[in-house]
Design a protein around this motif. Structure first.
Motif, short mmCIF file in Angstrom:
data_model
loop_
_atom_site.label_atom_id
_atom_site.label_comp_id
_atom_site.label_asym_id
_atom_site.label_seq_id
_atom_site.Cartn_x
_atom_site.Cartn_y
_atom_site.Cartn_z
N THR A 105 51.65 4.18 8.68
CA THR A 105 51.43 3.48 7.25
C THR A 105 51.16 5.17 5.70
N PRO A 106 52.11 5.51 5.41
CA PRO A 106 52.24 6.01 4.41
C PRO A 106 51.17 6.76 3.45
N MET A 107 50.25 7.99 4.13
CA MET A 107 49.16 8.06 2.82
C MET A 107 49.39 8.01 1.79
N ARG A 108 50.45 8.33 1.09
CA ARG A 108 51.32 7.82 -0.11
C ARG A 108 51.08 6.36 -0.76
N ASP A 109 51.05 6.12 0.04
CA ASP A 109 51.43 4.19 0.06
C ASP A 109 49.79 3.92 -0.32
N LEU A 110 49.21 4.47 1.13
CA LEU A 110 47.75 3.77 0.70
C LEU A 110 47.37 3.99 -0.42
N PHE A 111 47.55 5.45 -0.99
CA PHE A 111 46.73 5.50 -1.86
C PHE A 111 47.10 4.71 -3.11
N ARG A 112 48.35 4.56 -3.25
CA ARG A 112 48.49 3.52 -4.37
C ARG A 112 47.95 2.47 -4.71
N LEU A 113 48.10 1.88 -3.61
CA LEU A 113 47.48 0.29 -3.26
C LEU A 113 46.31 0.41 -3.55
N VAL A 114 45.06 1.15 -2.79
CA VAL A 114 43.84 1.19 -3.06
C VAL A 114 43.55 1.60 -4.74
N PRO A 138 51.71 -4.61 0.55
CA PRO A 138 51.61 -5.58 -0.21
C PRO A 138 51.01 -5.47 -1.68
N THR A 139 51.67 -5.75 -2.57
CA THR A 139 51.80 -4.98 -4.24
C THR A 139 50.86 -6.21 -4.43
N PHE A 140 50.05 -6.02 -5.65
CA PHE A 140 49.80 -6.95 -6.70
C PHE A 140 50.50 -7.55 -7.70
N SER A 141 50.15 -8.43 -8.28
CA SER A 141 50.77 -9.12 -9.24
C SER A 141 50.92 -8.60 -10.67
N SER A 142 51.22 -8.95 -11.93
CA SER A 142 51.37 -8.24 -13.09
C SER A 142 50.75 -8.91 -13.66
N ASP A 143 49.47 -9.56 -13.66
CA ASP A 143 48.84 -10.34 -14.34
C ASP A 143 47.19 -9.10 -14.22
N ALA A 144 46.34 -10.28 -15.65
CA ALA A 144 44.97 -8.88 -16.10
C ALA A 144 44.46 -9.42 -15.06
N ARG A 145 44.39 -10.30 -13.93
CA ARG A 145 43.12 -10.95 -13.25
C ARG A 145 42.66 -9.55 -12.25
N PRO A 146 41.75 -8.95 -11.66
CA PRO A 146 41.17 -7.49 -11.18
C PRO A 146 41.39 -7.50 -10.15
N LYS A 147 42.30 -6.90 -9.72
CA LYS A 147 42.51 -6.69 -8.14
C LYS A 147 41.92 -5.04 -7.37
N LEU A 148 42.03 -7.14 -6.17
CA LEU A 148 41.25 -6.61 -5.17
C LEU A 148 41.81 -6.34 -4.08
N ALA A 149 42.35 -4.96 -3.41
CA ALA A 149 42.47 -4.95 -1.98
C ALA A 149 41.70 -4.82 -0.72
N PHE A 150 42.24 -6.01 -0.01
CA PHE A 150 41.55 -6.82 1.32
C PHE A 150 42.06 -6.11 2.29
N PHE A 199 40.25 -13.22 -7.70
CA PHE A 199 39.91 -11.89 -7.50
C PHE A 199 41.93 -12.46 -7.72
N ASP A 200 43.26 -11.19 -7.89
CA ASP A 200 44.57 -11.13 -7.32
C ASP A 200 44.27 -10.46 -6.11
N VAL A 201 44.56 -10.60 -4.72
CA VAL A 201 44.36 -10.45 -3.40
C VAL A 201 44.97 -10.23 -3.02
N ALA A 202 45.31 -9.01 -2.88
CA ALA A 202 46.44 -8.09 -1.59
C ALA A 202 45.67 -7.77 -0.07
N VAL A 203 46.33 -8.07 0.87
CA VAL A 203 45.81 -8.33 1.90
C VAL A 203 46.61 -7.21 3.06
#
Length: 479
Positions: free
Chosen positions: A339-348, A292-304, A328-332
């Protein structure tokens, strides 16, 4: 009429007599203590000699049964002597490291590495080693290929000749669990290469080298070596190198310790994290939409991060709602072997905070930027393990670290009488888990259902810290 001073004289004589008796008693007890001390020292000397004799006759039995006791060593370790063909340092708890200082030949079909001694002045050396930095755990070493190092010449002749030295190690053991992939693999590789091959002019020769491992971590190899990897599991021809090191050096659980390095510029976990950032640079490729990806708003992003099997957070939806209510803007997300490691790195890396239940997935805190927040949910009786593997790592990475310790009522073990007794009474959690496989499986298999009202207070703390971190990042990006 004058009175005779007889009572006073008698009184003085009584006092003098008492003093003399006291002094004699003190002298007697002093002499008695000296004699007892003499006999005790002799007894201790006899016991020490008998123990030393016993330990020399049963050395293997004594030291192969323990994990944390240092292996006996009958010589002082020194820096590798270039005139010796093979020099091994075996005095460490977790790893053996062997230096092959002369031209070597590797015969992959027999798992033999030969560094011939041209003087032939001594009997041939033969050393058995498993090049995986977990030698204190037989379960890991049984899954690691054994190599034979010898100064005897091999029958095999060089089919492939390399001009750069080799670093020979195993990707076996507990590899396949992401925590062990990094703890016994990439972090020790970083330490070893940095200390001995800072210019990356080294060829990685790997045993127990699975195809999935090469694919999963493909982006990392070029940051350790300038040359292609040699997969010794698939080679049949002999390879020759000008020299080699066999094994990987580790500083401990998830640590790069600058005090243990001999190079001019000691490294830390910050440097290892920087290597990961270079390897998985999100700007190099587009996201694959696996996560999943985060929204584009200014809320702090939480990777869950929620686990898929054991120690799963049962009330994930309630916790997510609580995090969003906090701000929080939450991405579970969940992690699988695909799962590609590059995608994991991008999200976190793009998040300001991460929440995870204790387990191997917490290893992805390596991808958090220094200053961001890591919240670890710790199931019952796992606190010592959570702290050793991930809590201390969070501090080394410069993260804001928050621990949520679940209570017995938040665990599926709340009906387990043994677990309830241990939760209520003082005990040694390390021995209760490590000393009994049944206990280990009991605690590692529990599920967690957090008290949302209580956990929400922790989320508020995390939000304030994450908000401050986000503001700082915004200011830096505007400069």
């Amino acid at each position: 009429m004058l009175r005779a001073p007889c009572p006073q004289i008698m009184k003085k004589k009584n006092v003098s007599t008492i003093l003399v008796v006291c002094l004699l008693l003190l002298l007697f007890f002093y002499l008695l203590n000296v004699v007892l001390l003499f006999y005790l020292l002799n007894i201790a000397r006899v016991i020490t000699r008998s123990y030393a004799t016993r330990s020399t006759t049963t050395r293997e039995d004594v030291y192969t049964q323990t994990y944390i006791q240092e292996k006996p060593w009958n010589q002082v370790w020194e820096s590798p002597e270039p005139t010796w063909s093979i020099t091994c340092d075996t005095a460490h708890f977790e790893y053996d490291l062997c230096y092959l200082n002369r031209p070597i030949v590797i015969d992959p079909t027999t798992s033999t590495v030969s560094a011939v001694d041209p003087t032939n002045s001594t009997p041939p050396t033969v050393i058995k080693t498993r090049p995986y930095p977990r030698k204190g755990q037989p379960e890991a070493m049984q899954r690691t290929r054994e190599l034979t190092l010898t100064t005897s010449p091999l029958n095999a002749s060089c089919a492939v000749t390399h001009n750069s030295p080799a670093l020979i190690f195993s990707a076996g053991g507990f590899t396949g669990n992401v925590f062990h992939d990094f703890n016994e693999g990439w972090v020790p590789l970083f330490v070893t290469v940095d200390e001995h091959f800072a210019d990356r002019d080294i060829i990685l020769a790997v045993v127990d080298c699975n195809d999935w491992w090469l694919v999963k971590y493909a982006e990392l190899f070029s940051h350790f070596t300038r040359h292609p990897i040699v997969n010794l599991d698939k080679e049949t021809a002999a390879h020759c190198f000008p020299s080699a090191i066999v094994g990987l050096k580790t500083h401990g659980v998830m640590i790069v310790d600058p005090t243990l390095q001999r190079g001019p510029r000691p490294k830390t976990m910050f440097d290892f994290r920087a290597l990961l950032a270079n390897a998985y640079d999100p700007s190099l490729t587009l996201p694959s939409q696996v996560l999943p990806t985060f929204s584009s708003d200014a809320r702090p992003k939480l990777a869950f991060l929620n686990r898929m099997d054991t120690r799963k957070l049962i009330n994930e939806a309630d916790v997510r709602q609580a995090a969003e209510e906090v701000g929080f803007d939450v991405a579970v997300f969940a992690v699988t072997s695909e799962t590609p490691m590059r995608d994991l790195f991008r999200l976190v890396d793009s998040s300001h905070a991460m929440v995870a239940v204790h387990g191997a997935g917490c290893t992805h805190e390596l991808f958090l930027r220094p200053g961001s927040v890591f919240v670890q949910i710790v199931p019952i009786n796992c606190g010592w393990l959570a702290d050793m593997c991930y809590g201390k790592l969070a501090i080394r990475l410069g993260l804001e670290y928050i621990v949520y310790e679940a209570g017995i009522h938040e665990s599926t073990l709340e009906t387990d009488d043994f677990a309830v007794r241990q939760a209520m009474e003082p005990h040694d959690p390390a021995s209760s888990l490590m000393g009994n496989l049944t206990n280990w499986n009991r605690y590692m298999s529990q599920q967690v259902k957090v008290d949302v009202v209580r956990f929400k207070r922790y989320l508020k703390r995390a939000y304030e810290k994450a908000k401050l971190f986000a503001q700082k990042q915004s200011l830096y990006s505007q400069r």
